[in-house]
Write a protein that holds these residues in place. Structure first.
Motif, PDB file in Angstrom:
ATOM      1  N   PRO A  56     -11.434  15.942  -1.736  1.00 29.39           N
ATOM      2  CA  PRO A  56     -11.370  15.515  -0.343  1.00 29.39           C
ATOM      3  C   PRO A  56     -11.889  14.086  -0.172  1.00 29.39           C
ATOM      4  N   LEU A  57     -11.232  13.320   0.689  1.00 26.19           N
ATOM      5  CA  LEU A  57     -11.583  11.941   1.047  1.00 26.19           C
ATOM      6  C   LEU A  57     -11.234  10.920  -0.025  1.00 26.19           C
ATOM      7  N   ASP A  58     -10.669  11.361  -1.155  1.00 28.79           N
ATOM      8  CA  ASP A  58     -10.156  10.386  -2.130  1.00 28.79           C
ATOM      9  C   ASP A  58      -9.015   9.598  -1.487  1.00 28.79           C
ATOM     10  N   GLU A  59      -8.891   8.338  -1.870  1.00 31.20           N
ATOM     11  CA  GLU A  59      -7.804   7.505  -1.365  1.00 31.20           C
ATOM     12  C   GLU A  59      -6.747   7.342  -2.458  1.00 31.20           C
ATOM     13  N   LEU A  60      -5.497   7.535  -2.085  1.00 30.87           N
ATOM     14  CA  LEU A  60      -4.390   7.517  -3.033  1.00 30.87           C
ATOM     15  C   LEU A  60      -3.388   6.431  -2.671  1.00 30.87           C
ATOM     16  N   GLN A  61      -2.762   5.876  -3.691  1.00 31.44           N
ATOM     17  CA  GLN A  61      -1.629   4.981  -3.508  1.00 31.44           C
ATOM     18  C   GLN A  61      -0.408   5.689  -4.094  1.00 31.44           C
ATOM     19  N   ILE A  62       0.578   5.958  -3.243  1.00 31.09           N
ATOM     20  CA  ILE A  62       1.780   6.676  -3.662  1.00 31.09           C
ATOM     21  C   ILE A  62       2.961   5.700  -3.681  1.00 31.09           C
ATOM     22  N   PHE A  63       3.625   5.637  -4.834  1.00 31.51           N
ATOM     23  CA  PHE A  63       4.796   4.773  -4.990  1.00 31.51           C
ATOM     24  C   PHE A  63       6.035   5.643  -5.186  1.00 31.51           C
ATOM     25  N   VAL A  64       7.094   5.294  -4.478  1.00 29.85           N
ATOM     26  CA  VAL A  64       8.387   5.950  -4.672  1.00 29.85           C
ATOM     27  C   VAL A  64       9.381   4.843  -4.988  1.00 29.85           C
ATOM     28  N   TRP A  65       9.862   4.809  -6.206  1.00 30.34           N
ATOM     29  CA  TRP A  65      10.722   3.725  -6.667  1.00 30.34           C
ATOM     30  C   TRP A  65      11.989   3.627  -5.821  1.00 30.34           C
ATOM     31  N   ARG A  66      12.263   2.397  -5.384  1.00 31.25           N
ATOM     32  CA  ARG A  66      13.428   2.062  -4.555  1.00 31.25           C
ATOM     33  C   ARG A  66      13.357   2.663  -3.149  1.00 31.25           C
ATOM     34  N   ASN A  67      12.257   3.347  -2.844  1.00 33.57           N
ATOM     35  CA  ASN A  67      12.054   3.901  -1.502  1.00 33.57           C
ATOM     36  C   ASN A  67      10.602   3.672  -1.073  1.00 33.57           C
ATOM     37  N   PRO A  68      10.197   2.410  -0.955  1.00 36.29           N
ATOM     38  CA  PRO A  68       8.785   2.124  -0.660  1.00 36.29           C
ATOM     39  C   PRO A  68       8.328   2.704   0.677  1.00 36.29           C
ATOM     40  N   GLU A  69       9.262   2.896   1.604  1.00 31.63           N
ATOM     41  CA  GLU A  69       8.885   3.435   2.910  1.00 31.63           C
ATOM     42  C   GLU A  69       8.424   4.893   2.832  1.00 31.63           C
ATOM     43  N   LEU A  70       8.692   5.557   1.712  1.00 30.68           N
ATOM     44  CA  LEU A  70       8.284   6.957   1.551  1.00 30.68           C
ATOM     45  C   LEU A  70       6.905   7.101   0.911  1.00 30.68           C
ATOM     46  N   GLY A  71       6.334   5.974   0.481  1.00 21.90           N
ATOM     47  CA  GLY A  71       5.013   6.005  -0.130  1.00 21.90           C
ATOM     48  C   GLY A  71       3.985   5.332   0.755  1.00 21.90           C
ATOM     49  N   GLY A  72       3.009   4.698   0.099  1.00 21.55           N
ATOM     50  CA  GLY A  72       1.954   3.995   0.827  1.00 21.55           C
ATOM     51  C   GLY A  72       0.579   4.542   0.515  1.00 21.55           C
ATOM     52  N   LYS A  73      -0.405   3.995   1.210  1.00 22.16           N
ATOM     53  CA  LYS A  73      -1.790   4.437   1.023  1.00 22.16           C
ATOM     54  C   LYS A  73      -2.062   5.655   1.903  1.00 22.16           C
ATOM     55  N   VAL A  74      -2.750   6.617   1.342  1.00 19.83           N
ATOM     56  CA  VAL A  74      -3.072   7.823   2.097  1.00 19.83           C
ATOM     57  C   VAL A  74      -4.432   8.347   1.633  1.00 19.83           C
ATOM     58  N   GLN A  75      -5.196   8.880   2.548  1.00 19.48           N
ATOM     59  CA  GLN A  75      -6.489   9.481   2.210  1.00 19.48           C
ATOM     60  C   GLN A  75      -6.388  11.000   2.300  1.00 19.48           C
ATOM     61  N   VAL A  76      -6.950  11.651   1.312  1.00 16.85           N
ATOM     62  CA  VAL A  76      -6.973  13.117   1.321  1.00 16.85           C
ATOM     63  C   VAL A  76      -7.889  13.574   2.452  1.00 16.85           C
ATOM     64  N   ARG A  77      -7.381  14.412   3.309  1.00 16.95           N
ATOM     65  CA  ARG A  77      -8.155  14.879   4.453  1.00 16.95           C
ATOM     66  C   ARG A  77      -9.262  15.836   3.999  1.00 16.95           C
ATOM     67  N   PRO A  78     -10.272  16.060   4.843  1.00 19.98           N
ATOM     68  CA  PRO A  78     -11.333  17.017   4.490  1.00 19.98           C
ATOM     69  C   PRO A  78     -10.821  18.411   4.161  1.00 19.98           C
ATOM     70  N   ASP A  79      -9.634  18.765   4.701  1.00 24.11           N
ATOM     71  CA  ASP A  79      -9.065  20.081   4.389  1.00 24.11           C
ATOM     72  C   ASP A  79      -8.304  20.079   3.070  1.00 24.11           C
ATOM     73  N   GLY A  80      -8.302  18.917   2.364  1.00 21.04           N
ATOM     74  CA  GLY A  80      -7.692  18.854   1.039  1.00 21.04           C
ATOM     75  C   GLY A  80      -6.207  18.577   1.022  1.00 21.04           C
ATOM     76  N   ARG A  81      -5.615  18.194   2.166  1.00 21.24           N
ATOM     77  CA  ARG A  81      -4.171  17.980   2.242  1.00 21.24           C
ATOM     78  C   ARG A  81      -3.845  16.521   2.564  1.00 21.24           C
ATOM     79  N   ILE A  82      -2.608  16.142   2.289  1.00 17.48           N
ATOM     80  CA  ILE A  82      -2.122  14.810   2.638  1.00 17.48           C
ATOM     81  C   ILE A  82      -0.803  14.936   3.388  1.00 17.48           C
ATOM     82  N   THR A  83      -0.498  13.902   4.162  1.00 20.63           N
ATOM     83  CA  THR A  83       0.785  13.824   4.859  1.00 20.63           C
ATOM     84  C   THR A  83       1.393  12.452   4.598  1.00 20.63           C
ATOM     85  N   THR A  84       2.646  12.439   4.168  1.00 20.48           N
ATOM     86  CA  THR A  84       3.387  11.209   3.936  1.00 20.48           C
ATOM     87  C   THR A  84       4.743  11.332   4.626  1.00 20.48           C
TER      88      THR A  84
END
Length: 218
Positions: A56-84
């Motif tokens: 929880p609270l880790d910060e992630l960088q998600i890359f999607v090749w040729r689709n940068p709009e589908l990735g980006g920076k995201v922080q893991v919520r306290p409930d352990g989930r992410i939304t992109t």
């Protein structure tokens, strides 16, 4: 009154005997806790290793090749989930970056063909299972985020070294063995490492390790 000193001596001997018995139960056949192999080298690698478990609270960088709009920076919520984009409430806690990128790839496959996904942990606010804790006779007891190739020397630098009255060569490392499901205990030679510069006393750490440093009795 003359009988008091022998009585005190008997009590002291009894206390020493009990303490010795308790210590013997934690030690090996030779009277000492088992030792870990020396850390013979340290690679120039920083950050989480391949087996880092996202928390929880880790910060992630998600890359999607040729689709940068589908990735980006995201922080893991306290409930352990992410939304992109295109993915809602995906569980991230408890997975390695490789596992998470495979899960993201599977979800995105519903919308794009053969997505290429990568996940990088850019900031980690680890749970206790991904930390190294140093307690006892040290300058500033602390929980330290585990890094790849981390050693006892790294941990001691992070907490400011040994305290004035530390019994460094009586320190212990407590480690949970996932294979056996049991707790293991190893001896450390922190005085030899820090005060005498004996690099052979430096050992590799694992996530979740606890270093316990007692105070000297004298």
């Amino acid at each position: 009154m003359a009988s008091f000193p022998p009585l005190r001596a008997a009590r002291a001997a009894l206390a020493c005997g009990i303490a010795a018995t308790a210590l013997t139960g934690c030690m090996g056949a030779n009277g000492a806790a088992p030792q870990l192999p020396s850390a013979t080298f340290v690679q120039n690698q920083e950050g989480p290793g391949e087996e880092y478990i996202i928390g929880p609270l880790d910060e992630l960088q998600i890359f999607v090749w040729r689709n940068p709009e589908l990735g980006g920076k995201v922080q893991v919520r306290p409930d352990g989930r992410i939304t992109t984009p295109l993915i809602t409430d995906m569980p991230a806690t408890g997975k390695t970056p490789t596992m998470l990128q495979q899960d993201i790839k599977l979800q995105l496959s519903q919308y794009i063909t053969d997505p290429i996904v990568s996940v990088i942990v850019t900031s980690f606010n680890s749970t206790f299972s991904q930390q190294v804790r140093v307690v006892g006779a040290t300058e500033k007891p602390a929980s330290i985020p585990f890094r790849a190739n981390m050693t006892v020397l790294d941990a001691m630098i992070a907490v400011g070294g040994l305290g004035e009255y530390a019994a460094g060569n009586k320190a212990r490392l407590v480690r949970y063995d996932k294979g056996s499901g049991k707790q293991q205990e190893f001896g450390l030679r922190l005085n030899d490492l820090i005060k005498r510069g004996d690099i052979k006393a430096n050992v590799r750490l694992q996530p979740g390790d606890v270093i316990i440093i007692p105070e000297s009795m004298f």
